[in-house]
Scaffold this motif. Structure first.
Motif, PDB file in Angstrom:
ATOM      1  N   TRP A   1       0.838  -1.204   0.000  1.00  0.00           N
ATOM      2  CA  TRP A   1       0.000   0.000   0.000  1.00  0.00           C
ATOM      3  C   TRP A   1       0.876   1.259   0.000  1.00  0.00           C
ATOM      4  CZ3 TRP A   1      -5.438   0.726   2.160  1.00  0.00           C
ATOM      5  CH2 TRP A   1      -6.254  -0.364   1.813  1.00  0.00           C
ATOM      6  N   ALA A   2       1.998   1.204   0.706  1.00  0.00           N
ATOM      7  CA  ALA A   2       2.889   2.370   0.743  1.00  0.00           C
ATOM      8  C   ALA A   2       3.469   2.656  -0.634  1.00  0.00           C
ATOM      9  CB  ALA A   2       4.005   2.127   1.753  1.00  0.00           C
ATOM     10  N   VAL A   3       3.826   1.619  -1.373  1.00  0.00           N
ATOM     11  CA  VAL A   3       4.349   1.819  -2.730  1.00  0.00           C
ATOM     12  C   VAL A   3       3.256   2.377  -3.634  1.00  0.00           C
ATOM     13  CG1 VAL A   3       5.285   0.655  -4.766  1.00  0.00           C
ATOM     14  CG2 VAL A   3       6.107   0.046  -2.489  1.00  0.00           C
ATOM     15  N   ARG A   4       2.053   1.856  -3.481  1.00  0.00           N
ATOM     16  CA  ARG A   4       0.947   2.260  -4.355  1.00  0.00           C
ATOM     17  C   ARG A   4       0.495   3.700  -4.087  1.00  0.00           C
ATOM     18  NH1 ARG A   4      -1.900   0.230  -8.914  1.00  0.00           N
ATOM     19  NH2 ARG A   4      -4.036   1.016  -8.862  1.00  0.00           N
ATOM     20  N   TRP A   5       0.314   4.043  -2.789  1.00  0.00           N
ATOM     21  CA  TRP A   5      -0.284   5.340  -2.447  1.00  0.00           C
ATOM     22  C   TRP A   5       0.619   6.214  -1.591  1.00  0.00           C
ATOM     23  CZ3 TRP A   5      -3.867   1.011  -2.011  1.00  0.00           C
ATOM     24  CH2 TRP A   5      -4.777   0.953  -3.057  1.00  0.00           C
ATOM     25  N   GLY A   6       1.898   5.902  -1.535  1.00  0.00           N
ATOM     26  CA  GLY A   6       2.838   6.745  -0.824  1.00  0.00           C
ATOM     27  C   GLY A   6       2.721   6.634   0.686  1.00  0.00           C
ATOM     28  N   VAL A   7       3.232   7.660   1.363  1.00  0.00           N
ATOM     29  CA  VAL A   7       3.246   7.659   2.824  1.00  0.00           C
ATOM     30  C   VAL A   7       1.824   7.567   3.379  1.00  0.00           C
ATOM     31  CG1 VAL A   7       3.834   9.013   4.871  1.00  0.00           C
ATOM     32  CG2 VAL A   7       5.403   8.949   2.924  1.00  0.00           C
ATOM     33  N   THR A   8       0.889   8.261   2.757  1.00  0.00           N
ATOM     34  CA  THR A   8      -0.501   8.233   3.233  1.00  0.00           C
ATOM     35  C   THR A   8      -1.069   6.825   3.182  1.00  0.00           C
ATOM     36  OG1 THR A   8      -0.826  10.506   2.465  1.00  0.00           O
ATOM     37  CG2 THR A   8      -2.798   9.195   2.895  1.00  0.00           C
TER      38      THR A   8
ATOM     39  N   ASN B   1       6.033  -2.792  18.013  1.00  0.00           N
ATOM     40  CA  ASN B   1       5.644  -3.307  16.690  1.00  0.00           C
ATOM     41  C   ASN B   1       4.931  -2.242  15.867  1.00  0.00           C
ATOM     42  OD1 ASN B   1       6.711  -5.850  17.174  1.00  0.00           O
ATOM     43  ND2 ASN B   1       4.777  -6.665  18.002  1.00  0.00           N
ATOM     44  N   ILE B   2       4.068  -1.487  16.542  1.00  0.00           N
ATOM     45  CA  ILE B   2       3.362  -0.412  15.830  1.00  0.00           C
ATOM     46  C   ILE B   2       4.354   0.633  15.320  1.00  0.00           C
ATOM     47  CG2 ILE B   2       1.722   1.483  16.102  1.00  0.00           C
ATOM     48  CD1 ILE B   2       0.231  -0.236  18.146  1.00  0.00           C
ATOM     49  N   PHE B   3       5.298   1.010  16.186  1.00  0.00           N
ATOM     50  CA  PHE B   3       6.275   2.024  15.786  1.00  0.00           C
ATOM     51  C   PHE B   3       7.106   1.554  14.595  1.00  0.00           C
ATOM     52  CE2 PHE B   3      10.677   3.585  16.112  1.00  0.00           C
ATOM     53  CZ  PHE B   3      10.452   4.933  15.923  1.00  0.00           C
ATOM     54  N   LEU B   4       7.557   0.314  14.614  1.00  0.00           N
ATOM     55  CA  LEU B   4       8.378  -0.197  13.522  1.00  0.00           C
ATOM     56  C   LEU B   4       7.592  -0.262  12.213  1.00  0.00           C
ATOM     57  CD1 LEU B   4      10.384  -3.048  15.298  1.00  0.00           C
ATOM     58  CD2 LEU B   4      11.214  -0.807  14.557  1.00  0.00           C
ATOM     59  N   MET B   5       6.325  -0.651  12.301  1.00  0.00           N
ATOM     60  CA  MET B   5       5.521  -0.717  11.079  1.00  0.00           C
ATOM     61  C   MET B   5       5.261   0.677  10.520  1.00  0.00           C
ATOM     62  SD  MET B   5       1.965  -2.783  10.360  1.00  0.00           S
ATOM     63  CE  MET B   5       2.781  -4.369  10.588  1.00  0.00           C
ATOM     64  N   VAL B   6       4.991   1.644  11.393  1.00  0.00           N
ATOM     65  CA  VAL B   6       4.801   3.027  10.940  1.00  0.00           C
ATOM     66  C   VAL B   6       6.064   3.544  10.266  1.00  0.00           C
ATOM     67  CG1 VAL B   6       4.504   5.406  11.729  1.00  0.00           C
ATOM     68  CG2 VAL B   6       3.009   3.621  12.596  1.00  0.00           C
TER      69      VAL B   6
ATOM     70  N   LEU C   1       8.930   5.153   5.375  1.00  0.00           N
ATOM     71  CA  LEU C   1      10.182   5.106   4.612  1.00  0.00           C
ATOM     72  C   LEU C   1       9.959   4.574   3.209  1.00  0.00           C
ATOM     73  CD1 LEU C   1      13.252   5.437   4.587  1.00  0.00           C
ATOM     74  CD2 LEU C   1      13.441   3.109   5.477  1.00  0.00           C
ATOM     75  N   VAL C   2       9.248   3.446   3.103  1.00  0.00           N
ATOM     76  CA  VAL C   2       9.004   2.850   1.785  1.00  0.00           C
ATOM     77  C   VAL C   2       8.121   3.768   0.938  1.00  0.00           C
ATOM     78  CG1 VAL C   2       7.904   0.917   0.586  1.00  0.00           C
ATOM     79  CG2 VAL C   2       9.359   0.494   2.578  1.00  0.00           C
ATOM     80  N   GLY C   3       7.088   4.366   1.545  1.00  0.00           N
ATOM     81  CA  GLY C   3       6.217   5.259   0.786  1.00  0.00           C
ATOM     82  C   GLY C   3       6.956   6.460   0.238  1.00  0.00           C
ATOM     83  N   TYR C   4       7.807   7.049   1.066  1.00  0.00           N
ATOM     84  CA  TYR C   4       8.566   8.218   0.616  1.00  0.00           C
ATOM     85  C   TYR C   4       9.571   7.837  -0.470  1.00  0.00           C
ATOM     86  CZ  TYR C   4      11.911  12.029   0.577  1.00  0.00           C
ATOM     87  OH  TYR C   4      12.759  13.029   0.170  1.00  0.00           O
ATOM     88  N   CYS C   5      10.292   6.743  -0.269  1.00  0.00           N
ATOM     89  CA  CYS C   5      11.300   6.323  -1.252  1.00  0.00           C
ATOM     90  C   CYS C   5      10.655   5.993  -2.596  1.00  0.00           C
ATOM     91  CB  CYS C   5      12.070   5.112  -0.731  1.00  0.00           C
ATOM     92  SG  CYS C   5      13.195   5.487   0.630  1.00  0.00           S
ATOM     93  N   ALA C   6       9.512   5.325  -2.564  1.00  0.00           N
ATOM     94  CA  ALA C   6       8.827   4.992  -3.818  1.00  0.00           C
ATOM     95  C   ALA C   6       8.428   6.255  -4.567  1.00  0.00           C
ATOM     96  CB  ALA C   6       7.599   4.137  -3.522  1.00  0.00           C
TER      97      ALA C   6
END
Length: 386
Positions: free
Chosen positions: A117-124, A151-156, A161-166
């Motif tokens: 989802w992060a790759v598809r729609w970015g950070v949001t 766990n929540i913090f690591l997933m956020v 990170l992935v959303g921004y990089c994509a």
């Protein structure tokens, strides 16, 4: 599909290939963890059946994430399947396992859909997916401890990170393609401009000069040839010259000079922008206009003017030539001594203020030619192709 769209898709493809590997790694981890504790499950048979569903779905969704199938519904279905498998932990685990905050049935496998989802729609999109997954996970727990928060913090963090990089890599790829396209267009335009200049424009210029010399109907033919030369030159010089610096302080000198073209004023500039500070461009254009006014004053309304811009490595040179009566030797000095400071102020003074110089070229009595030179080392922040 054009090159820009294809470049953006190639970035996405790379990310989804990496996430496919991540899905496989987390699946192997989930199978290993559950195999080590299968005797602790309240319903071990159901747990193994659900693990089998995870394995099958991982293969199916990998196929669905290929470019020809990758649609919004794929992401939604992937999320629903993941949530269903995550929620099944309440059925397979004992109450004691739930209270002790042991791994869910899916373990880290749920992270993959969040990153997709992060790759598809970015950070949001990544943060939204994180909120959905973690809300289901938290509602299964009787309490929230430091492990859950971690766990929540690591997933956020991973989603952001992935959303921004994509997004950043996608924008970079698109800009690279656009830059390559612009460079190719500019190169082709330069090639065509050289071909036209070496042939048609020179012939039209010759017809214009010879027609004026012969007079009569030939003069009218020469005038028409001059107008067509101007129209053709403007056509081959039309280019994207709207580039400005981020702070808006740089403008294209070539574009400013092109605006001076008219039937008896021919302008030749490079095919690429010559970016200079606004104040420098304004002063150079004012000096060129002063040269043109001086030509009309002494040569009459029929005087023709040729303006040439040369952008060299260390300086910018604007040549202004006319076919008027010219300026006799010593005439400028005499005018200054008599207190007539028009040329000295409007032309030489402007160039001197810019750190350059205005030179009157000897044309052997055949018109007048000025060379207006501005060293780039004296100009604050010049840019563009030179």
């Amino acid at each position: 599909m054009d090159r820009v769209t294809r470049a953006a898709q190639q970035v996405d493809d790379q990310f989804y290939r990496v996430l496919t590997v991540l899905r496989a790694v987390t699946l192997v981890y989930a199978v290993g963890v559950n195999a080590a504790r299968w005797r602790d499950f309240e319903h071990p048979g159901a747990a193994w059946a659900l693990i089998g569903v995870m394995v099958v779905w991982s293969g199916v969704v990998t196929w669905l994430y290929e470019p020809r199938h990758r649609a919004t519904w794929v992401f939604v279905v992937d999320m629903l399947v993941t949530l269903a498998l995550l929620r099944s932990t309440l059925y397979t685990h004992t109450d004691e396992m739930i209270r002790e905050h042991t791994f869910t049935l899916t373990t880290y496998w749920v992270t993959t859909v969040v990153l997709c989802w992060a790759v598809r729609w970015g950070v949001t999109g990544g943060l939204l997916a994180t909120a959905i997954v973690q809300s289901v996970d938290v509602t299964m727990r009787p309490t929230v401890n430091s492990s859950t928060v971690g766990n929540i913090f690591l997933m956020v963090l991973a989603a952001m990170l992935v959303g921004y990089c994509a997004h950043a890599l996608r924008v970079s790829a698109v800009r690279r393609v656009e830059a390559e396209r612009a460079a190719a267009i500019a190169t082709e335009r330069e090639r065509l401009a050289r071909a036209v200049h070496d042939g048609v424009l020179q012939v039209l210029a010759l017809v214009q000069r010879r027609g004026a010399e012969i007079g009569g109907e030939a003069a009218e033919l020469g005038r028409l040839a001059g107008e067509q030369e101007l129209a053709l030159r403007s056509l081959i010089q039309s280019r994207a010259r709207d580039e400005t610096a981020a702070d808006g302080e740089l403008v294209d000198l070539g574009r400013a000079l092109d605006a001076l073209a008219e039937p008896r004023v021919s302008v030749a500039t490079p095919s690429r922008p010559v970016m200079l500070p606004t104040e420098v461009v304004d002063e150079l254009v004012a000096a060129v206009l002063a040269c043109r006014s001086n030509s009309l004053l002494h040569g009459g309304p029929e005087t023709s003017t040729w303006i040439l811009l040369e952008a060299l490595d260390d300086r910018v040179v604007v040549s202004v030539r006319d076919d008027g009566p010219g300026i006799p030797a010593g005439r400028l000095e005499q005018a200054e001594a008599e207190g007539r400071m028009g040329v000295a102020t409007s032309i030489k003074g402007r160039l001197r203020d810019l750190g350059g110089e205005a030179d009157l070229v000897d044309t052997a009595g055949q018109g007048c030619e000025w060379e207006l030179t501005v060293p780039l080392a004296r100009v604050p922040g010049p840019a563009g192709t030179r």
